[in-house]
Structure formats: structure tokens, C-alpha cells
Design a protein around this motif. Structure first.
Motif, PDB file in Angstrom:
ATOM      1  N   VAL A  83       0.855  -1.194   0.000  1.00  0.00           N
ATOM      2  CA  VAL A  83       0.000   0.000   0.000  1.00  0.00           C
ATOM      3  C   VAL A  83       0.884   1.235   0.000  1.00  0.00           C
ATOM      4  N   LEU A 108      -1.942  -1.319  -3.853  1.00  0.00           N
ATOM      5  CA  LEU A 108      -2.997  -0.329  -3.654  1.00  0.00           C
ATOM      6  C   LEU A 108      -2.357   1.022  -3.405  1.00  0.00           C
ATOM      7  N   SER A 141      -0.842   1.374  -9.747  1.00  0.00           N
ATOM      8  CA  SER A 141      -1.355   0.418  -8.766  1.00  0.00           C
ATOM      9  C   SER A 141      -2.585  -0.303  -9.301  1.00  0.00           C
ATOM     10  N   ASP A 142      -2.886  -1.432  -8.691  1.00  0.00           N
ATOM     11  CA  ASP A 142      -4.065  -2.205  -9.097  1.00  0.00           C
ATOM     12  C   ASP A 142      -5.355  -1.515  -8.682  1.00  0.00           C
ATOM     13  N   VAL A 143      -5.340  -0.888  -7.515  1.00  0.00           N
ATOM     14  CA  VAL A 143      -6.508  -0.190  -6.977  1.00  0.00           C
ATOM     15  C   VAL A 143      -6.053   1.187  -6.520  1.00  0.00           C
ATOM     16  N   THR A 144      -6.772   2.221  -6.942  1.00  0.00           N
ATOM     17  CA  THR A 144      -6.402   3.583  -6.571  1.00  0.00           C
ATOM     18  C   THR A 144      -7.564   4.251  -5.843  1.00  0.00           C
ATOM     19  N   ASP A 204     -10.560   4.524  -8.473  1.00  0.00           N
ATOM     20  CA  ASP A 204     -11.621   3.587  -8.125  1.00  0.00           C
ATOM     21  C   ASP A 204     -12.616   4.149  -7.125  1.00  0.00           C
ATOM     22  N   LEU A 226      -9.393   0.305   3.579  1.00  0.00           N
ATOM     23  CA  LEU A 226      -8.157  -0.410   3.263  1.00  0.00           C
ATOM     24  C   LEU A 226      -8.176  -1.824   3.832  1.00  0.00           C
ATOM     25  N   TRP A 229     -10.246  -4.059   1.500  1.00  0.00           N
ATOM     26  CA  TRP A 229      -9.525  -4.384   0.270  1.00  0.00           C
ATOM     27  C   TRP A 229      -8.421  -5.391   0.532  1.00  0.00           C
TER      28      TRP A 229
END
Length: 453
Positions: free
Chosen positions: A105, A143, A162-165, A202, A214, A217
Motif C-alpha cells: 500500500v 494499492l 497500482s491495481d486499486v487507486t 476507483d 483499506l 480491500w
């Protein structure tokens, strides 16, 4: 924006435990590689003001009960800028994540590369990108939380890569910093909210909600959510039918049932089959399609990825978002559930301008390339290639109130130059009923309410 929170304070508010990674101090000549006048003094003042020795803090933390590698930028340290020593720490954080097989993260607050170190600082972006690629190849989730500001190379590598923002409300999120934008630039275009509307983030998350968000996720994308790390996960069972249970007598009855306003939609199926759902948003290329829901949830204690059509004609952004989800699930070794329900892909001039063909082709490719098991349930309309793009070859199921067809009966009549009264008969000739699809080998079976556990 409220008061900017320092790196160590933010880490303390998010974590149950934090152990800073050891630091190897990279030797530097007086005033840095460029001999920039006053650079050593500026670093000394930054250290005194913040209590930190660099612009980034890295360690192994526990967030929401999940161990993770955490990177936190200290904006008070020369604007959170990236220099050689910053790059060294970021690389060490990625190596630690790979060594312990932990998600990573990044809490980003940076103005970009450090000009006092010139190209030696800018080159750190390549280092960070390479480390991120290695972490991605290792099947570990990344993330990012974008704070105020997240600009320059920090956004273009750790953030957008990143994969998830996620982002804090009102944060500046842009490649261009506030002092180098065109004089007439619209300031709203550089805010997180604009990036979210453009499909590049996202979710916008208030800071007080970050620990919970967080944690959710990380619990889904971390090692605990998988069957076995980097092994073959079991397929997702198809959901039970939520609507009518009787099979249609003819093709036109099948079409009418699938188009009925009261028929259960994707949201109902996702709620019934998955818990603890979180969603990604957007295609990362400027578009969002609310008719394509993509994300992760929990079924029988393990994480499942999903891409669900919501009964509308999907836009290119929708297909690109689904492809993004499929590739992320494949890297993380998570099984995928797709729900098919669309009259077909959007075919207006705007859809063509935005690359409908290329987007659908990419979705087909993502399905074909997937090495994790895919399960598809057709829950409503299965309209031509726009529906088939999400269908799992050899593992597609249908509900009693659905149909799947090479073309809509009305479009078939238009192509054949037949009058409207011929449309119901064409629906029969297309053999699009659920039972027809099973007989033709297109579907494995018709699910019923009895599938529900």
C-alpha cells in the motif's frame, strides 16, 4: 482540504502495528549529485521540521488485521519529492513485499521528482516502475491512496500504476503540478473527483474511513482471500436463479421474460451470492460505464472476482473495465464470476469513436488468456457479441428467464427485410431459449432456485 496529515501520524491512524524497514544510507556528495547550492541545508531543515531522514517512510504494517508493506510519503520533507534515496527506499519496500508475499500500500503525497538531483532523481521513476512490475509479476496486489497532492512521477508510477487507486476528497491528482500548469487551466480538472469521473480512480474515500476501506480491500486481495497462493483455484459455482422458474414455451416468450422490468438484475445476484463486496471503477483510459459492475467479493470464505452487466448496452469503457478486472484476477489467482445481461454493445457513433471494436476485442482476449477458472451466468438478455465477450467458454449457465442469441430478433428482421410481425417467429428460429442453449451445447445447464444453498 483539511489539515495535511504527516506520514507518521497517518500511519499511526491506519495501522495496528508498524515496523519500519531498515535503511541503507546511500552516500551522496556535498549538495547532492549536481552540487546544488544549499541542498544539504535544505535537507537538514526538512529533517529538523519533520523528524524524518527522507521524504518517504516504509515498513511492514498490520492494517485491518492484514499484514502489508506500507509506504507513506512525508510532504513536509521537500514536498514529498523523489530523489535517489527515496528510490532506494521504495525499491526496498517492494523487495520486502515480494520476500514475504505481502500486498503493498502506498500513501502518496508528493510534488514529483526532486529538481536538486536532476536526472538522477527523475531516473528513479524507471526504478520504481521496474520494481512495481516485478511485484505485479509475483502476483501481489498493489494499492494506492492519493493524498494532497499526488502529482508528477509519484502519480504516474506508484499511483496510476497500482491495481486499486483510492483518493482523499479534494486531493490534487495530476501529472502536472500546480505551479507548472497552463495559466488558464481549469483547477477542477486536476482534482481527484475529476479523475474519478474520468475512470482513473476507483473511489474517493474520506480519511476517517481509510482504516475500514483499506482493511476490506486487503482482506480480499491479500493471501488470506485465496485458496492457495499461486495455485489453481476452484471455479465459482453459478448463482441460483432469483426470478421465474418456468422455462419459456417459445422464443418470443424467452425474449419477453428476459426484458421484463421486474426481472432480478445483476445487483440482486451479486448480493445473494457474495459478501463483503468492493468495486473497481473505470477503464483507466478516461471512461466509466455504470452498466458494467466489476469488483471482488467473498463466497464461502474465499475471494471471487466479478464482472457483471446490468442490462444496458455496454460502452467501450465497460468492456475495458471488465478486461482490467479479468487480468487483475488472473494475476492474483482469483476465480472469476461473470453475469451476462445486455441487449448488446453500444453501437452509436460515440461508441464507435471511442473504439468499440477494439474494446470488445480486448475483453475477448482477456477471457481467452485467463488461466484461472471463469464461471458465467446469463441472467437476462444475451445480446450477440457484446454478451459473448464476457462468457466463459465451456462454463456458461443460464437462468430460466434469460436468452442468448447471435442477434436480437428485431435486428434479424431488419437485416432480412421482414415486417415486424415476423419478429416472434424469428425468435423461435434463432433457438435462443435457455433449453435450446443447453441442447446446442452453448450452455452447461439451466440453474434454478434449488441451486441456492
Amino acid at each position: 482540504m483539511s489539515r495535511r496529515t504527516g506520514a507518521r501520524e497517518l500511519v499511526g491512524s491506519l495501522t495496528e502495528q508498524f515496523t519500519e524497514l531498515p535503511v541503507d544510507h546511500l552516500p551522496q556528495s556535498a549538495d547532492g549529485p549536481l552540487g546544488w547550492p544549499g541542498y544539504d541545508a535544505a535537507r537538514a531543515r526538512a529533517a529538523e521540521r519533520t523528524g524524518e531522514s527522507e521524504s518517504v517512510l516504509c515498513g511492514v504494517a498490520t492494517v485491518g488485521g492484514v499484514r502489508t508493506v506500507l509506504i507513506a510519503f512525508e510532504f513536509g520533507w521537500l514536498g514529498g519529492s523523489l530523489g535517489e534515496r527515496t528510490g532506494q527506499r521504495l525499491a526496498a519496500a517492494h523487495r520486502a513485499a515480494r520476500a514475504e508475499r505481502l500486498p503493498l500500500v502506498s500513501l502518496i503525497a508528493t510534488g514529483g521528482s526532486r529538481m536538486q538531483e536532476g536526472m538522477r532523481a527523475l531516473g528513479q521513476l524507471q526504478l520504481v516502475a521496474a520494481e512495481s512490475a516485478r511485484t505485479r509479476a509475483a502476483g501481489l496486489a498493489q494499492l494506492a491512496v492519493l493524498r494532497e497532492p499526488a502529482t508528477g512521477g509519484g502519480w504516474a508510477t506508484l499511483g496510476a500504476g497500482s491495481d486499486v487507486t483510492l483518493a482523499l476528497p479534494g486531493a490534487q491528482v495530476a501529472f502536472a503540478g500546480s505551479r507548472v500548469r497552463p495559466a488558464d487551466a481549469d483547477p477542477l480538472a486536476y482534482l481527484a473527483e475529476s479523475r474519478h469521473l474520468a475512470g482513473q480512480l476507483d473511489r474517493i474515500v474520506p480519511q476517517e474511513e481509510l482504516p475500514d476501506v483499506l482493511g476490506r480491500w486487503l482482506s480480499l486481495l491479500g493471501p488470506a482471500g485465496r485458496d492457495r497462493a499461486l495455485t489453481e483455484p476452484a471455479p465459482v459455482p453459478p448463482p441460483a436463479a432469483l426470478g421465474g422458474q418456468a422455462l419459456p414455451a417459445d422464443g418470443w416468450q424467452a425474449v419477453a421474460g428476459a426484458r421484463a422490468a421486474h426481472r432480478p438484475r445483476a445487483e440482486a445476484y451479486l448480493d445473494a451470492h457474495l459478501t463483503d463486496r468492493v468495486e473497481i471503477s473505470g477503464d483507466r483510459s478516461g471512461g466509466v460505464d455504470p452498466g458494467m459492475r466489476c469488483g471482488f467479493g467473498r463466497h464461502d470464505g474465499r475471494t471471487v472476482a466479478y464482472a457483471a452487466q446490468c442490462g444496458t448496452a455496454n460502452t467501450p469503457a465497460g468492456f475495458r473495465t471488465a478486461a482490467r478486472l479479468l487480468r487483475l484476477a488472473d494475476r492474483l489467482r482469483l476465480p472469476v464470476l461473470t453475469l451476462v445481461d445486455t441487449p448488446g454493445a453500444a453501437n452509436d457513433a460515440e461508441a464507435e469513436r471511442l473504439g468499440a471494436g477494439a474494446a470488445i476485442a480486448d475483453c475477448f482476449a482477456a477471457v481467452a488468456e485467463a488461466s484461472v477458472p471463469l464461471t458465467t451466468l446469463v441472467v437476462g438478455e444475451g445480446g450477440s457479441g457484446g454478451a459473448l465477450a464476457l462468457a466463459a467458454p465451456g462454463n456458461t449457465w443460464v437462468t430460466p428467464d434469460s436468452y442468448f442469441s447471435v442477434i436480437a430478433p428485431e435486428s434479424a428482421a431488419a437485416i432480412l427485410k421482414l415486417p415486424p410481425q415476423e419478429v416472434p417467429g424469428l425468435a423461435d428460429r434463432l433457438r435462443l431459449r435457455p433449453q435450446d442453449l443447453v441442447e446446442l451445447g452453448v450452455a452447461r445447464g439451466v440453474v434454478s432456485a434449488a441451486n441456492r444453498r
